[in-house]
Design an enzyme around this catalytic site. Sequence first.
Site, mmCIF file in Angstrom:
data_model
loop_
_atom_site.group_PDB
_atom_site.id
_atom_site.type_symbol
_atom_site.label_atom_id
_atom_site.label_comp_id
_atom_site.label_asym_id
_atom_site.label_seq_id
_atom_site.Cartn_x
_atom_site.Cartn_y
_atom_site.Cartn_z
ATOM 1 N N GLY A 234 37.815 36.716 46.343
ATOM 2 C CA GLY A 234 39.042 37.494 46.176
ATOM 3 C C GLY A 234 39.693 37.910 47.481
ATOM 4 O O GLY A 234 40.572 38.770 47.495
ATOM 5 N N GLU B 211 28.296 31.786 45.996
ATOM 6 C CA GLU B 211 29.516 32.565 46.172
ATOM 7 C C GLU B 211 29.308 33.600 47.273
ATOM 8 O O GLU B 211 28.793 34.706 47.006
ATOM 9 C CB GLU B 211 29.874 33.300 44.864
ATOM 10 C CG GLU B 211 30.192 32.375 43.706
ATOM 11 C CD GLU B 211 31.180 33.022 42.724
ATOM 12 O OE1 GLU B 211 32.107 32.328 42.299
ATOM 13 O OE2 GLU B 211 31.026 34.219 42.408
ATOM 14 N N GLY C 96 37.907 32.373 40.456
ATOM 15 C CA GLY C 96 38.430 33.630 39.935
ATOM 16 C C GLY C 96 39.946 33.589 39.875
ATOM 17 O O GLY C 96 40.547 33.032 38.951
ATOM 18 N N GLY C 97 40.599 34.161 40.865
ATOM 19 C CA GLY C 97 42.050 34.347 40.875
ATOM 20 C C GLY C 97 42.853 33.107 40.496
ATOM 21 O O GLY C 97 43.782 33.189 39.677
ATOM 22 N N LYS D 37 37.196 37.195 34.989
ATOM 23 C CA LYS D 37 36.872 38.587 35.317
ATOM 24 C C LYS D 37 37.538 39.515 34.283
ATOM 25 O O LYS D 37 37.589 39.165 33.107
ATOM 26 C CB LYS D 37 37.279 38.895 36.768
ATOM 27 C CG LYS D 37 36.688 37.847 37.735
ATOM 28 C CD LYS D 37 36.722 38.221 39.178
ATOM 29 C CE LYS D 37 36.068 37.120 39.998
ATOM 30 N NZ LYS D 37 35.990 37.421 41.404
ATOM 31 N N SER E 81 37.553 32.220 46.702
ATOM 32 C CA SER E 81 38.900 31.838 47.157
ATOM 33 C C SER E 81 39.164 30.332 47.052
ATOM 34 O O SER E 81 39.830 29.758 47.914
ATOM 35 C CB SER E 81 39.155 32.356 48.572
ATOM 36 O OG SER E 81 39.137 33.776 48.586
ATOM 37 N N ASN F 28 36.382 31.887 35.940
ATOM 38 C CA ASN F 28 35.858 33.232 35.698
ATOM 39 C C ASN F 28 37.060 34.171 35.689
ATOM 40 O O ASN F 28 37.583 34.517 36.738
ATOM 41 C CB ASN F 28 34.865 33.603 36.808
ATOM 42 C CG ASN F 28 34.405 35.053 36.696
ATOM 43 O OD1 ASN F 28 34.703 35.739 35.711
ATOM 44 N ND2 ASN F 28 33.687 35.532 37.699
ATOM 45 N N GLU G 213 29.880 40.785 41.781
ATOM 46 C CA GLU G 213 30.479 42.038 41.281
ATOM 47 C C GLU G 213 29.492 42.782 40.386
ATOM 48 O O GLU G 213 29.482 44.019 40.347
ATOM 49 C CB GLU G 213 31.805 41.729 40.568
ATOM 50 C CG GLU G 213 32.889 41.376 41.587
ATOM 51 C CD GLU G 213 33.882 40.334 41.152
ATOM 52 O OE1 GLU G 213 34.058 40.122 39.938
ATOM 53 O OE2 GLU G 213 34.495 39.709 42.042
ATOM 54 N N HIS H 150 26.530 37.651 39.126
ATOM 55 C CA HIS H 150 27.752 37.600 39.924
ATOM 56 C C HIS H 150 27.737 38.759 40.929
ATOM 57 O O HIS H 150 27.215 39.837 40.624
ATOM 58 C CB HIS H 150 28.982 37.701 39.015
ATOM 59 C CG HIS H 150 30.245 37.400 39.753
ATOM 60 N ND1 HIS H 150 30.887 38.346 40.515
ATOM 61 C CD2 HIS H 150 30.960 36.251 39.880
ATOM 62 C CE1 HIS H 150 31.955 37.786 41.074
ATOM 63 N NE2 HIS H 150 32.028 36.519 40.707
HETATM 64 P P1 13P Z 1 38.116 34.245 43.619
HETATM 65 O O1 13P Z 1 38.327 32.782 43.270
HETATM 66 O O2 13P Z 1 39.178 35.127 43.095
HETATM 67 O O3 13P Z 1 37.835 34.411 45.086
HETATM 68 O O4 13P Z 1 36.768 34.702 42.856
HETATM 69 C C1 13P Z 1 35.632 33.918 42.983
HETATM 70 C C2 13P Z 1 34.637 34.371 41.987
HETATM 71 O O5 13P Z 1 34.111 35.461 42.085
HETATM 72 C C3 13P Z 1 34.334 33.489 40.860
HETATM 73 O O6 13P Z 1 33.227 33.933 40.156
#
Ligand code: 13P
Length: 250
Positions: free
Chosen positions: A174, A168, A235-236, A12, A214, A10, A98, A96
């Site tokens: 994050g 999640e 994500g990251g 983002k 994470s 993802n 967010e 999600h």
């Molecule tokens: P991180 O891996 O950056 O913590 O993000 C997780 C996420 O929101 C994936 O959708």
Amino acid sequence: MARRPLIAANWKMHKTVQEAKSFVAALLPKIAAVRDRDVLICPPFPLIHAVDQARRDTPILLGAQNMYFADSGAFTGEVSGPMLKDLHCEFVILGHSERRWVFGETDELINKKVLAAITHGLIPILCVGEKIEEREQNLTEQVILNQLDLGIKNVPENVIGTMVIAYEPVWAIGTGRNASAKDAHDAIALIREFIHSRFGSGAADKLRILYGGSVKPENMATYMREEGIDGALVGGASLDPESFAKLVTY
Ligand code: 13P
């Protein structure tokens, strides 16, 4: 039943068209030997076409990070299921945290999107997870099951097993504070048990449930060793081809 692992990126709100193309070019040789798992990239909308072109004739799967439930109309700034299909997307992330907590999406809205995605032949990746204050109040199970129950409302029984659910926890996203393998296992077992009690073993055995929050190359294997965790939504650590390739080849 052996479920095929799914490792999903993802991105983002990151990357330019050129960066997206370079990412796919760098990733492909690193994962060329991988055959027993699915690899999915969910770029921001403006990069979907570039990623689609770069991944053509490769096993990389393509998804979006959101969509609206209407097919078309006066909805400034929104993107529809038919548009995502037209761009060759196979998956769409919905609900999600967010979207829920930055953009105020409700379970009812998310459910409409889930139903629309299914109608248009997109596989929804429905995200659920508790906030830190809910965890501290021992509300984790209640929050997960409530989001799940409302999110899959009216999804046809024969489709449930083809969906993807991502657990999640909001406090792990994050933050570098990943959930323990046991916490992820327990939440995912709870989700599968709910699906089992509602739809039977056919759907529960088929449904893929991911952990997200994470996930890094250093902790990926600890999740994948857990019974019932079918992959990760990242994500990251999905932004760098080196790091994402390590996650894929855990
Ligand atoms: P991180 O891996 O950056 O913590 O993000 C997780 C996420 O929101 C994936 O959708």
